[in-house]
Scaffold this active site. Structure first.
Site, mmCIF file in Angstrom:
data_model
loop_
_atom_site.group_PDB
_atom_site.id
_atom_site.type_symbol
_atom_site.label_atom_id
_atom_site.label_comp_id
_atom_site.label_asym_id
_atom_site.label_seq_id
_atom_site.Cartn_x
_atom_site.Cartn_y
_atom_site.Cartn_z
ATOM 1 N N HIS A 147 77.096 25.165 -27.029
ATOM 2 C CA HIS A 147 78.026 24.972 -25.914
ATOM 3 C C HIS A 147 77.214 24.499 -24.707
ATOM 4 C CE1 HIS A 147 81.741 25.397 -23.716
ATOM 5 N NE2 HIS A 147 81.110 26.082 -22.778
ATOM 6 N N ASP A 179 77.486 23.078 -21.135
ATOM 7 C CA ASP A 179 78.316 22.815 -19.956
ATOM 8 C C ASP A 179 77.779 21.636 -19.169
ATOM 9 O OD1 ASP A 179 80.428 24.852 -19.859
ATOM 10 O OD2 ASP A 179 78.770 26.270 -19.786
ATOM 11 N N ASP A 195 86.409 26.860 -24.251
ATOM 12 C CA ASP A 195 86.048 27.496 -22.975
ATOM 13 C C ASP A 195 86.983 27.217 -21.808
ATOM 14 O OD1 ASP A 195 84.341 29.313 -21.778
ATOM 15 O OD2 ASP A 195 83.015 27.782 -20.969
ATOM 16 N N HIS A 228 85.406 21.734 -17.545
ATOM 17 C CA HIS A 228 86.069 22.999 -17.239
ATOM 18 C C HIS A 228 85.300 23.873 -16.244
ATOM 19 C CE1 HIS A 228 83.619 23.750 -20.893
ATOM 20 N NE2 HIS A 228 83.367 24.919 -20.326
#
Length: 1089
Positions: free
Chosen positions: A59, A61, A174, A444
């Site tokens: 993951h 970001d 997420d 996000h």
């Protein structure tokens, strides 16, 4: 290195992908991926055994705590470098690539040819799978749908152009809540399954107990089963591997440890590295993993389990990860009968394929979404709907600028009889930088406002830099469209100045006639009162023929600020017009009407008195402002809004508007605090301020009230200012949108710490305690007031992305609020609606402080709201188009007078002879301005929005088979990416959207037909091909064969596959029919037929 040529074969539906030294076979049509070769697998008798699909992932970001560049240095580049090296060693290994931004940066700035060659092999063999495929994993609450489509298209196009692959599955693990618009949009992109995770903790708990975490989601009542999609909700462990080891105090399954910033450690030792798998602990490791698998499998109805292996910032050393997991996989599979579990490395696609093969009937979920989102009883994630309000405003303005730049670029490239001097490749590069920046901020932890201040600064910098580049390219294109041959001595880049961001136009005796260009990026003609700032009020506005047009100047609220000029403009679709701001050079010159100001005395603010139901007209006096649509009345005893009368219906609605503040929980001693994510107020809101000062400004075109709220301790500086405006056009040019909306301009802040500011509308509308919001500006949602919840204020907050309304069926009245940036909105009482404008929080949360996730800045923000008031049918008619007018205002630019050679000559000689205004205008017309574009596009129907009109520049063939052949030829010659190809300027991407939902409006919700060829006829070009595409443009629609699912409703499976027009590629002429809420996407290629 010598390249080894391979023979291309397209036969029996198979495509042979060849690299130097090896070949792979893949299906030409991706409707059935069961035939894809995925490498070697361990097989077993699986009767009664859980089949665990271990999906390796990281993951990553695109922002949050660290900037993109910091992440690339610390870990992100190493993820793909080490994953590729690890996968190429073992065909059984898998990995899913989710966010494209980091992969694209690795691909273009880090990977060498060997790594690119290996990556191509892994993608074609299925070991490396692109999931979602967007530039980022976008937020689902505060993103606007056109920005979502744009960022998905940005990522999909890169993947398809370079690899010929088309993502089929989402991985939205997420985003903070799940929108009902997302499954519909993903279905229109050709996705077969959707995966989400963050939903209310208690809802997820119930779904786990009932084994209902998987269902078929029909997110749109208008689109129905045609755009339904199978949806998987991750269990309570979400996308991470449970890290606890019962036999050790170290973490488990994260053998590479946790990423270290600012750069990798020299000795390769990272924090929290898991115990290596050894002969001594492998049984304990296996037991831990098997227990985790069995616990999670108990929450699903099938024996196939998705077991995500990874978490945030993982696999930066993929070798050590796989070396340890390989041992566990082998051990468990050798003992699968005894352990009751069989494991295989898998991509997400392989897991969903296994689920799809099962003959199971699935429940159907309707249009209900999963907003708002709570992670615990006191942790309601509705604060981020408003967090970092300035970034939210910048992101939406940049998206609007991008839309305008895209339309202008396509017009510029294709309009006949233009002397094009612009470097179109450079202009496309500038547009592409804004595409990237706008896509990036949809992350996000981007537009949500949940990032650290330095990451916010990164987003702002990327957006502002790219927006400036795009505006500069637009200036150059306007220059060519405006003028005759050459501007001697002119600095071309500076010939135009943008006035869209509040810049003031300098006018005066030395600049007596300033040309203004106004461009309309929409697919309809618009009538507007253009607003701009000027330095001197003694002006008027004339058109290119020298005729005076309606104009008005209003004084600023604060002394020393610019004056506000309003003037009437009527603009054709994707066209511009030219106006002159004329300075008063003679005493008898006509000038714009100056708004008359009536300043009311400052009085004590008395919010309570406006709620006194016993008040009568005898107890108060009233003043009002009006236009042809509304009378807005103020109570002079409070100087607060009293009522609004809709002149069309004659109905008067009692209405009060007030600033209110919530006091936030800020001390962890009392539980959850308000923060970037969470909104947790200490009870009800409190009125703001002690005194109110009101000015009433009236004029022929604009009437407005200006209210300033003051505190006793600072009676000179107001931190809460709102201007309410009504607009009037000349009676021969009436327009429902101009007349029918009321504008609210705010200037609020800075707040004192731990306050959350709202603007509340209280009315006598019997709204049945129901609020209607709009998921992502696309899908209307019904929000009943929830009273029996732990947090009755924050759990009734929802995203205001485009509009929200309350209404009464009995009264036949609707109050609609529209926004050009995202906010939180709520209706906490019958007839009431409030919009959150600003938050400022200073807490003692160790987590927030450690990661610098704070909202401590003393910000001032200037949001704008429009609201509509009328009967339900008329309001629904106006709302869709009115919001698009708000979201996409005209681009306003001024010709920079000082940059022209003839002007400099005139200025030097003006003492000898001052030209008249008519002579000045003649000089301008002769030297700079010719006339508006001769290309006049026909207006689209009022229920059809020109969602996209862009020249992407992508080079891939519209035929999937031909594109795969092109990729094969490139690979055979050692060409692994398409970055050096010349852009395709002959192909336009067009999206047409039916604006209305089913049964939303008695007329405008009906099907509508557009003649696409007629719409494009002003280009006077031959159309070689019109290809209907999926929403992100990478699929010809006649090749989209989405999976069908057995559902409990008994709907035939075939109904769900009839997503697209099967006659996808055609030669002109063509008519396009749109049903309610449909979006249709086309490539139009100009050239020889």
């Amino acid at each position: 290195m010598q390249k080894k040529a391979c023979l291309l074969a397209v036969a029996a539906g198979l495509f042979v992908v060849c690299f130097p030294g090896t070949c792979f076979t893949a299906a030409v049509h991706e409707a059935s991926r069961d035939e894809l070769a995925h490498g070697e697998e361990t097989t077993a008798d699986t009767a009664g055994i859980i089949e665990a699909f271990v999906v390796p992932h990281s993951h990553m970001d695109v922002g949050w705590i660290y900037t993109v560049q910091e992440s690339m240095v610390a870990y992100a580049a190493n993820v793909y470098t080490t994953v590729v090296a690890s996968l190429i060693k073992d065909k059984s290994r898998r990995f899913i690539c989710v966010e494209q931004e980091f992969f694209r940066l690795w691909w273009t700035t880090v990977a060498n040819n060997t790594q690119k060659n290996q990556t191509q092999q892994l993608v074609q063999s299925g070991q490396l799978e692109f999931i979602i495929g967007g530039q980022v994993m976008h937020d689902e609450a505060v993103t606007e749908y056109s920005a979502t489509i744009q960022q998905m298209t940005e990522g999909h196009s890169f993947i398809y152009e370079n690899f010929g692959k088309r993502p089929h599955f989402s991985w939205h693990v997420d985003p903070f809540g799940a929108s009902s618009a997302t499954p519909s949009l993903f279905a229109m992109m050709g996705f077969d399954a959707h995966l989400i995770s963050r939903i209310d903790y208690d809802v997820k708990d119930q779904m786990q107990k009932s084994k209902s975490l998987q269902f078929v989601w029909r997110g749109s009542p208008s689109l129905g089963s045609k755009q339904q999609i199978f949806t998987h909700v991750m269990d309570q462990y979400s996308y991470c591997t449970p890290p606890d080891l019962p036999f050790s105090d170290k973490t488990g399954f994260y053998w590479n440890g946790y990423a270290l910033f600012p750069k990798p450690p020299v000795d390769g030792v990272y924090p929290h590295m898991s115990l290596p798998v050894t002969d001594q602990n492998i049984k304990q490791y296996a037991a831990t993993m098997v227990n985790s698998i069995k616990q999670r499998a108990a929450w699903f109805k099938t024996p196939q389990l998705l077991w995500p292996w990874g978490c945030d910032k993982q696999f930066f050393n993929a070798a050590i990860q796989f070396e340890n997991m390989d041992k566990l996989v082998s051990y468990i599979n050798k003992n699968s009968k005894g352990l009751g579990v069989h494991i295989q490395y898998a991509t997400l696609g392989e897991y969903f394929e296994a689920i799809h093969k099962i003959n199971t009937t699935w429940a159907v979920r309707g249009e209900e979404d999963f907003l708002s989102y709570s992670s615990a009883a006191d942790s309601v994630w509705t604060g981020f709907y408003t967090s970092r309000a300035n970034l939210k405003g910048t992101a939406r303005r940049a998206q609007s600028t991008l839309h305008a730049g895209e339309t202008l670029f396509s017009v510029y490239l294709n309009m006949p009889a233009v002397n094009r001097t612009v470097d179109v490749s450079g202009a496309l590069t500038n547009l592409s930088s804004l595409r990237w920046a706008s896509a990036e901020v949809q992350h996000h932890d981007g537009v949500t406002g949940t990032e650290s201040p330095k990451v916010e600064a990164m987003y702002e910098d990327h957006l502002l830099s790219a927006e400036t580049k795009t505006l500069n390219s637009m200036k150059m294109m306007f220059k060519d469209l405006l003028k005759k041959p050459a501007m001697d001595g002119t600095d071309a880049e500076n010939i135009l100045t943008s006035l869209n961001n509040g810049e003031a136009l300098d006018v005066g005796p030395d600049k007596p006639l300033a040309p203004i260009l106004v461009y309309n990026p929409l697919g309809w003609s618009v009538k507007r009162l253009v607003q701009m700032n000027i330095t001197d009020p003694n002006v008027t506005v004339i058109d290119i023929h020298g005729r005076h047009i309606g104009s008005q100047v209003n004084r600023p609220i604060s002394p020393g600020d610019p004056y506000h000029l309003f003037f009437y403009a009527q603009l054709s679709p994707m066209n511009f017009d030219v106006y002159y701001i004329k300075y008063q050079t003679k005493p008898d010159d006509t000038i714009a009407t100056m708004g008359r100001v009536e300043s009311l005395p400052t009085i004590k603010l008395n919010v309570a008195s406006m709620n006194d139901k016993n008040r009568t007209p005898k107890m108060a006096s009233y003043k009002n402002i009006s236009n042809d649509c509304f009378d807005v009345t103020y109570d002079m005893s409070t100087q607060l809004l009293h009522s609004i009368t809709d002149k069309h219906t004659g109905k008067t609605i009692q209405m009060q508007q007030t600033f209110m503040e919530y006091y936030s929980y800020y001390d962890v001693m009392f539980g959850q605090t308000s923060n970037n994510y969470v909104f947790r107020p200490q009870g009800s809101a409190h009125s703001v301020g002690d005194m109110v000062k009101t000015d009433i400004v009236t004029g022929p075109f604009v009437n407005e009230t200006r209210q300033s709220i003051y505190n006793m301790y600072d009676s000179q500086n107001s931190r809460f200012v709102v201007t309410l405006r009504l607009f009037k056009l000349p009676h021969t040019h009436n327009d429902d949108i101009v007349c029918g909306h009321i504008e609210l301009d705010f200037k609020v802040g800075p707040l004192t710490p731990n306050k959350e500011l709202v603007y509340r509308f209280a009315t006598n509308i019997d709204s049945s305690s129901t609020l209607y919001t709009n998921d992502n500006g696309f899908q209307t949602m019904t929000r009943k007031l929830r009273t029996k919840v732990p947090e009755p204020v924050s759990q009734n907050y929802y995203p205001l992305v485009s509009s929200a309304h309350i209404e009464s069926v009995k009264q036949d009245v609707r109050l609609t609020v529209m926004s050009k940036r995202s906010h939180g909105v709520a209706s906490l009482k019958n007839g009431q609606m409030e919009v959150m404008l600003l938050r400022r929080l200073v807490t003692n949360s160790g987590y927030d402080d450690k990661n610098n996730l704070t909202l401590e800045q003393p910000l001032v923000v200037t949001p704008t709201l429009w609201f509509l008031l009328g009967n339900r049918t008329h309001s629904s008619e106006l709302q869709r188009r009115a919001w698009l007018h708000l979201e996409n205002p005209p681009i306003v630019m001024a010709v920079n007078q000082t940059q022209t050679a003839w002007y400099k000559t005139w200025k030097a000689n003006r003492a000898k002879q001052v030209p008249t205004v008519a002579e000045l205008q003649g000089l301008w017309n002769e030297n700079i301005i010719s006339k508006p574009l001769p290309t006049i596009f026909p207006d689209l129907p009022p229920n059809v929005h020109l969602l996209t009109f862009k020249t992407p520049g992508w080079t891939y063939n519209t035929s999937h088979e031909a594109h795969l052949e092109d990729i094969q030829a490139n690979l055979a010659n050692g060409i692994y990416d398409s970055s050096k190809k010349s852009p395709n300027f002959k192909r336009i991407l067009i999206r047409l959207q039916h604006l209305y939902e089913k049964d939303e409006h008695p007329i405008l919700s009906k099907p509508v037909t557009v003649d696409l060829v007629k719409f494009l006829s002003p280009f006077n070009q031959s159309i070689a091909e019109i290809s209907e595409r999926s929403l992100s443009a990478i699929w010809p629609t006649n090749q989209v064969k989405r999976w069908t699912w057995n559902t409990k409703t008994g709907v035939e499976n075939d109904e769900a596959t009839d997503d697209f027009n099967q006659d996808a590629v055609s030669v002109v002429p063509t008519n396009v029919t749109l049903n309610a809420q449909e979006i249709k996407t086309f490539f139009v290629t100009f050239g020889k037929k």
